[in-house]
Motif scaffolding. Structure first.
Motif, PDB file in Angstrom:
ATOM      1  N   PRO A  31      -3.945  -0.882  10.978  1.00  0.00           N
ATOM      2  CA  PRO A  31      -4.046  -2.038  10.080  1.00  0.00           C
ATOM      3  C   PRO A  31      -3.481  -1.560   8.725  1.00  0.00           C
ATOM      4  CG  PRO A  31      -5.997  -2.116  11.162  1.00  0.00           C
ATOM      5  CD  PRO A  31      -5.409  -0.917  11.547  1.00  0.00           C
ATOM      6  N   ALA A  32      -3.640  -0.515   8.084  1.00  0.00           N
ATOM      7  CA  ALA A  32      -3.070   0.120   7.098  1.00  0.00           C
ATOM      8  C   ALA A  32      -1.789  -0.004   6.865  1.00  0.00           C
ATOM      9  CB  ALA A  32      -3.780   1.370   6.506  1.00  0.00           C
ATOM     10  N   TRP A  33      -1.030   0.762   8.146  1.00  0.00           N
ATOM     11  CA  TRP A  33       0.520   0.728   8.037  1.00  0.00           C
ATOM     12  C   TRP A  33       0.889  -0.654   8.025  1.00  0.00           C
ATOM     13  CZ3 TRP A  33       3.353   4.920   6.813  1.00  0.00           C
ATOM     14  CH2 TRP A  33       4.637   4.717   7.194  1.00  0.00           C
ATOM     15  N   ARG A  34       0.476  -1.751   8.992  1.00  0.00           N
ATOM     16  CA  ARG A  34       0.973  -3.057   8.996  1.00  0.00           C
ATOM     17  C   ARG A  34       0.772  -3.855   7.999  1.00  0.00           C
ATOM     18  NH1 ARG A  34      -0.619  -5.470  14.258  1.00  0.00           N
ATOM     19  NH2 ARG A  34       1.067  -6.860  13.856  1.00  0.00           N
ATOM     20  N   ALA A  35      -0.144  -3.648   7.109  1.00  0.00           N
ATOM     21  CA  ALA A  35      -0.524  -4.446   5.889  1.00  0.00           C
ATOM     22  C   ALA A  35       0.245  -4.227   4.638  1.00  0.00           C
ATOM     23  CB  ALA A  35      -2.274  -4.488   5.659  1.00  0.00           C
ATOM     24  N   ARG A  36       1.187  -3.224   4.484  1.00  0.00           N
ATOM     25  CA  ARG A  36       1.690  -2.630   3.480  1.00  0.00           C
ATOM     26  C   ARG A  36       2.723  -3.825   2.959  1.00  0.00           C
ATOM     27  NH1 ARG A  36       5.310   2.116   5.184  1.00  0.00           N
ATOM     28  NH2 ARG A  36       5.524   0.311   6.954  1.00  0.00           N
ATOM     29  N   SER A  37       2.629  -3.901   1.623  1.00  0.00           N
ATOM     30  CA  SER A  37       3.659  -4.913   1.084  1.00  0.00           C
ATOM     31  C   SER A  37       4.950  -4.216   0.744  1.00  0.00           C
ATOM     32  CB  SER A  37       3.261  -5.131  -0.479  1.00  0.00           C
ATOM     33  OG  SER A  37       3.367  -4.008  -1.333  1.00  0.00           O
ATOM     34  N   ILE A  38       5.958  -4.938   0.586  1.00  0.00           N
ATOM     35  CA  ILE A  38       7.497  -4.204   0.518  1.00  0.00           C
ATOM     36  C   ILE A  38       7.205  -3.135  -0.669  1.00  0.00           C
ATOM     37  CG2 ILE A  38       8.252  -6.101  -1.123  1.00  0.00           C
ATOM     38  CD1 ILE A  38      10.207  -4.189   1.694  1.00  0.00           C
ATOM     39  N   GLU A  85      -2.159   0.258  -4.266  1.00  0.00           N
ATOM     40  CA  GLU A  85      -2.420  -0.401  -2.832  1.00  0.00           C
ATOM     41  C   GLU A  85      -2.228   0.597  -2.040  1.00  0.00           C
ATOM     42  OE1 GLU A  85       0.083  -3.278   0.419  1.00  0.00           O
ATOM     43  OE2 GLU A  85       0.804  -3.167  -1.877  1.00  0.00           O
ATOM     44  N   ALA A  86      -1.081   1.708  -2.009  1.00  0.00           N
ATOM     45  CA  ALA A  86      -1.101   2.798  -0.865  1.00  0.00           C
ATOM     46  C   ALA A  86      -1.981   3.702  -0.696  1.00  0.00           C
ATOM     47  CB  ALA A  86       0.132   3.467  -1.334  1.00  0.00           C
ATOM     48  N   GLU A  87      -2.885   3.699  -2.078  1.00  0.00           N
ATOM     49  CA  GLU A  87      -4.062   4.707  -2.146  1.00  0.00           C
ATOM     50  C   GLU A  87      -5.212   3.828  -1.666  1.00  0.00           C
ATOM     51  OE1 GLU A  87      -5.783   7.518  -5.673  1.00  0.00           O
ATOM     52  OE2 GLU A  87      -4.955   5.614  -6.184  1.00  0.00           O
ATOM     53  N   THR A  88      -5.345   2.724  -1.837  1.00  0.00           N
ATOM     54  CA  THR A  88      -6.552   1.831  -1.184  1.00  0.00           C
ATOM     55  C   THR A  88      -6.210   1.823   0.335  1.00  0.00           C
ATOM     56  OG1 THR A  88      -6.678   0.757  -3.261  1.00  0.00           O
ATOM     57  CG2 THR A  88      -7.793  -0.421  -1.228  1.00  0.00           C
ATOM     58  N   LEU A  89      -5.127   1.604   0.783  1.00  0.00           N
ATOM     59  CA  LEU A  89      -4.972   1.771   2.121  1.00  0.00           C
ATOM     60  C   LEU A  89      -5.360   3.189   2.917  1.00  0.00           C
ATOM     61  CD1 LEU A  89      -1.976  -0.723   2.400  1.00  0.00           C
ATOM     62  CD2 LEU A  89      -4.290  -1.238   3.443  1.00  0.00           C
ATOM     63  N   GLY A  90      -5.259   4.276   2.047  1.00  0.00           N
ATOM     64  CA  GLY A  90      -5.561   5.341   2.625  1.00  0.00           C
ATOM     65  C   GLY A  90      -4.305   6.194   3.172  1.00  0.00           C
ATOM     66  N   MET A 142     -10.359  -4.915   5.346  1.00  0.00           N
ATOM     67  CA  MET A 142     -10.001  -3.829   4.347  1.00  0.00           C
ATOM     68  C   MET A 142      -8.749  -4.053   3.723  1.00  0.00           C
ATOM     69  SD  MET A 142     -12.617  -1.063   5.218  1.00  0.00           S
ATOM     70  CE  MET A 142     -12.024   0.289   4.102  1.00  0.00           C
ATOM     71  N   ALA A 143      -7.675  -3.842   4.903  1.00  0.00           N
ATOM     72  CA  ALA A 143      -6.378  -4.014   4.445  1.00  0.00           C
ATOM     73  C   ALA A 143      -5.641  -5.182   4.105  1.00  0.00           C
ATOM     74  CB  ALA A 143      -5.498  -3.743   6.018  1.00  0.00           C
ATOM     75  N   GLU A 144      -6.141  -6.137   4.491  1.00  0.00           N
ATOM     76  CA  GLU A 144      -5.847  -7.383   3.788  1.00  0.00           C
ATOM     77  C   GLU A 144      -6.508  -7.610   2.284  1.00  0.00           C
ATOM     78  OE1 GLU A 144      -6.818 -12.389   4.520  1.00  0.00           O
ATOM     79  OE2 GLU A 144      -7.316 -10.794   6.305  1.00  0.00           O
ATOM     80  N   GLU A 145      -7.672  -7.187   2.259  1.00  0.00           N
ATOM     81  CA  GLU A 145      -7.926  -7.169   0.907  1.00  0.00           C
ATOM     82  C   GLU A 145      -7.454  -6.322   0.010  1.00  0.00           C
ATOM     83  OE1 GLU A 145     -12.024  -5.555  -1.437  1.00  0.00           O
ATOM     84  OE2 GLU A 145     -12.392  -6.226   0.477  1.00  0.00           O
ATOM     85  N   ALA A 146      -7.009  -5.198   0.393  1.00  0.00           N
ATOM     86  CA  ALA A 146      -5.930  -4.283  -0.421  1.00  0.00           C
ATOM     87  C   ALA A 146      -4.727  -4.981  -0.916  1.00  0.00           C
ATOM     88  CB  ALA A 146      -5.718  -3.016   0.146  1.00  0.00           C
ATOM     89  N   THR A 147      -4.220  -5.534   0.125  1.00  0.00           N
ATOM     90  CA  THR A 147      -2.755  -6.192  -0.331  1.00  0.00           C
ATOM     91  C   THR A 147      -3.069  -7.471  -1.084  1.00  0.00           C
ATOM     92  OG1 THR A 147      -2.880  -7.399   1.969  1.00  0.00           O
ATOM     93  CG2 THR A 147      -1.450  -5.299   1.893  1.00  0.00           C
ATOM     94  N   CYS A 148      -4.234  -8.103  -0.846  1.00  0.00           N
ATOM     95  CA  CYS A 148      -4.641  -9.378  -1.919  1.00  0.00           C
ATOM     96  C   CYS A 148      -4.701  -8.939  -3.015  1.00  0.00           C
ATOM     97  CB  CYS A 148      -5.593 -10.134  -1.153  1.00  0.00           C
ATOM     98  SG  CYS A 148      -5.177 -11.125   0.293  1.00  0.00           S
ATOM     99  N   ARG A 149      -5.397  -7.733  -3.458  1.00  0.00           N
ATOM    100  CA  ARG A 149      -5.770  -7.426  -4.843  1.00  0.00           C
ATOM    101  C   ARG A 149      -4.431  -6.686  -5.406  1.00  0.00           C
ATOM    102  NH1 ARG A 149      -8.969  -2.525  -3.956  1.00  0.00           N
ATOM    103  NH2 ARG A 149     -10.302  -3.866  -2.697  1.00  0.00           N
TER     104      ARG A 149
END
Length: 161
Positions: A31-38, A85-90, A142-149
């Motif tokens: 989920p962390a990898w797939r949720a990344r923004s551009i 975002e990258a830090e929050t996604l681990g 968590m991934a969705e929340e990180a990208t929304c934030r």
């Protein structure tokens, strides 16, 4: 017409012609990898390029100055949200830099959590540590929340005052 080299040894035809980085299947489907923004994607790719430029031996000590990230394609106001975002996604860990004594500018240092890191203590011998893989703890929620934030910080910082 030139032919591709032929050999009875797999390594003779399957070795990379230049530096490369690997991505595990588990990371690709996480989920962390797939949720990344551009912009997070661009940040990770920049850090991977830096990792390759140092022969894979400086993870944890990778520099990514804002000017270089901007030249890489991340808008200056979008860099901080991408890092967060990258830090929050681990996917990365950051050792923050900044101004010290109003004289010297210290650059933040980055570590890609999915690669091993070389640790150089102030006293003792340098050693290698296995990847910490913080991204494995990230759930889809968590991934969705990180990208929304991250996207909400972009809208807030980009809105006219």
């Amino acid at each position: 017409m030139t032919r591709k080299p032929a050999s009875f040894k797999h390594k003779d035809v399957n070795s990379p012609p230049e530096p490369f980085v690997w991505i595990s299947a588990a990371l690709l489907v996480s989920p962390a990898w797939r949720a990344r923004s551009i912009n997070c994607v661009r940040l990770i790719e920049f850090l991977q390029k830096e990792h390759m430029a140092h022969g894979g031996k400086e993870n944890g000590n990778l520099a990514a100055p804002y000017d270089q990230l901007q030249a890489w394609g991340i808008g200056r106001r979008l860099i901080r949200p991408a890092i967060e975002e990258a830090e929050t996604l681990g996917l990365i860990a950051v050792r923050r830099g900044g101004k010290r004594n109003a004289v010297e500018d210290h650059v933040s240092r980055y570590r890609l959590t999915f690669y091993p890191s070389r640790i150089v203590p102030t006293d003792g011998l340098p050693h290698w540590e296995a990847p910490t893989d913080e991204w494995k703890r990230i759930t889809p929620e968590m991934a969705e929340e990180a990208t929304c934030r991250a996207s909400s910080k972009i809208r807030v910082s980009g809105s006219p005052s």
